[in-house]
Write a protein that holds these residues in place. Structure first.
Motif, PDB file in Angstrom:
ATOM      1  N   VAL A  16      17.847   5.006   5.947  1.00  0.00           N
ATOM      2  CA  VAL A  16      19.143   5.476   5.445  1.00  0.00           C
ATOM      3  C   VAL A  16      18.974   6.150   4.085  1.00  0.00           C
ATOM      4  CG1 VAL A  16      21.383   4.715   4.555  1.00  0.00           C
ATOM      5  CG2 VAL A  16      20.541   3.840   6.750  1.00  0.00           C
ATOM      6  N   LEU A  17      18.261   5.489   3.172  1.00  0.00           N
ATOM      7  CA  LEU A  17      18.066   6.074   1.840  1.00  0.00           C
ATOM      8  C   LEU A  17      17.275   7.376   1.923  1.00  0.00           C
ATOM      9  CD1 LEU A  17      17.311   2.867  -0.253  1.00  0.00           C
ATOM     10  CD2 LEU A  17      19.368   4.277  -0.344  1.00  0.00           C
ATOM     11  N   ASP A  18      16.213   7.391   2.723  1.00  0.00           N
ATOM     12  CA  ASP A  18      15.424   8.616   2.877  1.00  0.00           C
ATOM     13  C   ASP A  18      16.271   9.757   3.428  1.00  0.00           C
ATOM     14  OD1 ASP A  18      13.122   7.475   1.899  1.00  0.00           O
ATOM     15  OD2 ASP A  18      12.223   7.080   3.857  1.00  0.00           O
ATOM     16  N   HIS A  19      17.176   9.418   4.325  1.00  0.00           N
ATOM     17  CA  HIS A  19      18.029  10.444   4.935  1.00  0.00           C
ATOM     18  C   HIS A  19      18.945  11.067   3.900  1.00  0.00           C
ATOM     19  CE1 HIS A  19      19.455  12.357   8.595  1.00  0.00           C
ATOM     20  NE2 HIS A  19      20.710  12.178   8.197  1.00  0.00           N
ATOM     21  N   GLY A  25      22.164  15.840  -1.638  1.00  0.00           N
ATOM     22  CA  GLY A  25      23.511  15.855  -2.185  1.00  0.00           C
ATOM     23  C   GLY A  25      24.610  15.978  -1.152  1.00  0.00           C
ATOM     24  N   ARG A  26      24.249  16.253   0.089  1.00  0.00           N
ATOM     25  CA  ARG A  26      25.284  16.376   1.125  1.00  0.00           C
ATOM     26  C   ARG A  26      25.897  15.016   1.409  1.00  0.00           C
ATOM     27  NH1 ARG A  26      25.054  16.007   6.914  1.00  0.00           N
ATOM     28  NH2 ARG A  26      22.779  15.770   6.789  1.00  0.00           N
ATOM     29  N   ARG A  27      27.214  14.933   1.431  1.00  0.00           N
ATOM     30  CA  ARG A  27      27.908  13.699   1.785  1.00  0.00           C
ATOM     31  C   ARG A  27      27.928  13.554   3.308  1.00  0.00           C
ATOM     32  NH1 ARG A  27      30.696  10.975  -2.285  1.00  0.00           N
ATOM     33  NH2 ARG A  27      29.860  11.697  -4.277  1.00  0.00           N
ATOM     34  N   ILE A  28      27.755  12.328   3.781  1.00  0.00           N
ATOM     35  CA  ILE A  28      27.653  12.089   5.217  1.00  0.00           C
ATOM     36  C   ILE A  28      28.607  10.961   5.606  1.00  0.00           C
ATOM     37  CG2 ILE A  28      26.085  11.600   7.140  1.00  0.00           C
ATOM     38  CD1 ILE A  28      23.760  12.353   5.295  1.00  0.00           C
ATOM     39  N   ARG A  35      24.608   8.670  14.084  1.00  0.00           N
ATOM     40  CA  ARG A  35      24.112   9.572  15.121  1.00  0.00           C
ATOM     41  C   ARG A  35      22.806  10.243  14.692  1.00  0.00           C
ATOM     42  NH1 ARG A  35      28.262  12.206  15.329  1.00  0.00           N
ATOM     43  NH2 ARG A  35      27.732  14.011  14.052  1.00  0.00           N
ATOM     44  N   GLU A  36      22.723  10.706  13.454  1.00  0.00           N
ATOM     45  CA  GLU A  36      21.535  11.416  12.977  1.00  0.00           C
ATOM     46  C   GLU A  36      20.321  10.499  12.879  1.00  0.00           C
ATOM     47  OE1 GLU A  36      22.691  13.276   9.333  1.00  0.00           O
ATOM     48  OE2 GLU A  36      24.300  14.443  10.278  1.00  0.00           O
ATOM     49  N   CYS A  44      24.767   0.528  11.159  1.00  0.00           N
ATOM     50  CA  CYS A  44      24.833   1.497  10.066  1.00  0.00           C
ATOM     51  C   CYS A  44      25.888   1.102   9.046  1.00  0.00           C
ATOM     52  CB  CYS A  44      25.126   2.884  10.642  1.00  0.00           C
ATOM     53  SG  CYS A  44      24.907   4.235   9.467  1.00  0.00           S
ATOM     54  N   LEU A  45      27.031   0.613   9.524  1.00  0.00           N
ATOM     55  CA  LEU A  45      28.102   0.187   8.622  1.00  0.00           C
ATOM     56  C   LEU A  45      27.636  -0.952   7.732  1.00  0.00           C
ATOM     57  CD1 LEU A  45      31.027   0.240   7.638  1.00  0.00           C
ATOM     58  CD2 LEU A  45      31.611  -1.294   9.539  1.00  0.00           C
ATOM     59  N   GLY A  46      26.928  -1.912   8.305  1.00  0.00           N
ATOM     60  CA  GLY A  46      26.430  -3.024   7.501  1.00  0.00           C
ATOM     61  C   GLY A  46      25.477  -2.565   6.409  1.00  0.00           C
ATOM     62  N   ILE A  47      24.623  -1.587   6.740  1.00  0.00           N
ATOM     63  CA  ILE A  47      23.647  -1.100   5.760  1.00  0.00           C
ATOM     64  C   ILE A  47      24.340  -0.351   4.631  1.00  0.00           C
ATOM     65  CG2 ILE A  47      21.722   0.489   5.409  1.00  0.00           C
ATOM     66  CD1 ILE A  47      20.831  -0.172   8.279  1.00  0.00           C
ATOM     67  N   VAL A  48      25.220   0.596   4.978  1.00  0.00           N
ATOM     68  CA  VAL A  48      25.854   1.398   3.923  1.00  0.00           C
ATOM     69  C   VAL A  48      26.816   0.560   3.084  1.00  0.00           C
ATOM     70  CG1 VAL A  48      25.590   3.560   5.198  1.00  0.00           C
ATOM     71  CG2 VAL A  48      27.696   2.223   5.458  1.00  0.00           C
TER      72      VAL A  48
END
Length: 307
Positions: A16-19, A25-28, A35-36, A44-48
């Motif tokens: 996630v951090l590498d992505h 700088g792009r917000r995701i 998906r990416e 993914c929700l738990g990680i972010v």
């Protein structure tokens, strides 16, 4: 041959951090990120959510998108400072390595670990690898707190030892006073101790079974026992020496780095003093170039911690 251990949850956090770093700088949004990366949306929700709470990501409440957070800025500054310091140290250690035909190393404490930041020496003769890490807890790390603030020394001493160790407070107090007076440390290690130090690189000893930790702990000397005191170094007699170490400081008088000159043999007390003086001069030059200053002490450290 050792088998590398993998942690899928940790690898997903890193992904996630590498992505986000690659996104420049792009917000995701959450759905797009999942998906990416090819991971489930709940995962993914738990990680972010965890990374946002820690400040490593930020969430825009209007667009519900995520981006890199301020905690990474602070971490990046510390990492950059550490590597810059390593580059500076290398320039001043290279002449020593050439003069003595030995390996010289710059290392420091990064987070809760000791990291080898740079090394210079004869080709093929370097006994260490840049990037090696060790836990910063007794019995490992004494030289990283000897010359710093007394409070840092006390905090290290109070940490849970990664191996069972004995502490002779009177001897440890003498070690602190000797190293602060001379400006450098002289350490002798037995062959078994050197092998143990090498094997401990990257090992999480806290995870070892208690009986194994106890057995390995029997191989470890008490804190400070491997450090020569001044009276023990006869100028005309040869002494088995593993390494000599000296500190470089930051602007607040904290230890920024430890510079190490490996000896790996028997040399006279007079030769030890010459090499120690040369290493201190190199450390002082590094301190000056980094804009640092040696600390002004109101009192000497007293190893009165609980462990």
């Amino acid at each position: 041959m050792a088998v590398a251990r993998h942690s899928p949850p940790t690898e997903r956090v890193i992904a996630v951090l590498d992505h986000f770093v690659a996104a420049r700088g792009r917000r995701i949004g959450l759905s797009a990120l999942a998906r990416e990366l090819g991971i489930s949306k709940p995962t993914c929700l738990g990680i972010v959510t965890g990374l946002t709470a820690a400040g490593y990501l930020v969430r825009d409440p209007r667009t519900l998108t995520y981006g890199l957070g301020p905690a990474l800025v602070a971490a990046g500054r510390v990492a950059q400072q550490s590597f810059v310091a390593g580059d500076v140290a290398r320039r001043h250690l290279a002449p020593l390595a050439e003069r003595y035909g030995s390996t010289c190393v710059a290392s420091g404490v990064v987070g809760e670990e000791i990291m080898l930041l740079d090394a210079v020496g004869p080709s093929g003769a370097t006994p260490v690898r840049v990037g090696e890490r060790y836990p910063f807890a007794p019995p490992s790390g004494l030289m990283y707190v000897l010359w710093g603030p007394d409070e840092a020394f006390d905090r290290w001493l109070a940490k849970e030892p990664m191996l069972p160790v004995r502490m002779d407070r009177e001897h440890l107090r003498a070690v602190v006073e000797q190293c602060r007076a001379s400006g450098y440390l002289v350490e002798s290690l037995t062959p078994a101790g050197m092998r143990l130090h090498t094997l401990m690189a990257g090992v999480a000893t806290y995870e070892l079974p208690p009986e194994v930790r106890a057995l390995v702990g029997e191989m470890v000397s008490s804190l400070g026992e491997r450090v020569y005191l001044g009276a023990e170094l006869n100028p005309r007699k040869k002494h088995p020496v593993n390494l000599i170490a000296a500190p470089a400081y930051d602007a607040d008088g904290r230890q920024e780095l430890v510079l190490t000159l490996y000896v790996g043999g028997s040399v006279t007390g007079a030769e030890i003093a010459r090499r120690g003086t040369a290493l201190v001069a190199a450390a002082d030059a590094v301190t000056a170039e980094l804009g640092g200053a040696a600390p002004v002490r109101a009192r000497r450290a007293s190893p009165s911690g609980s462990r």
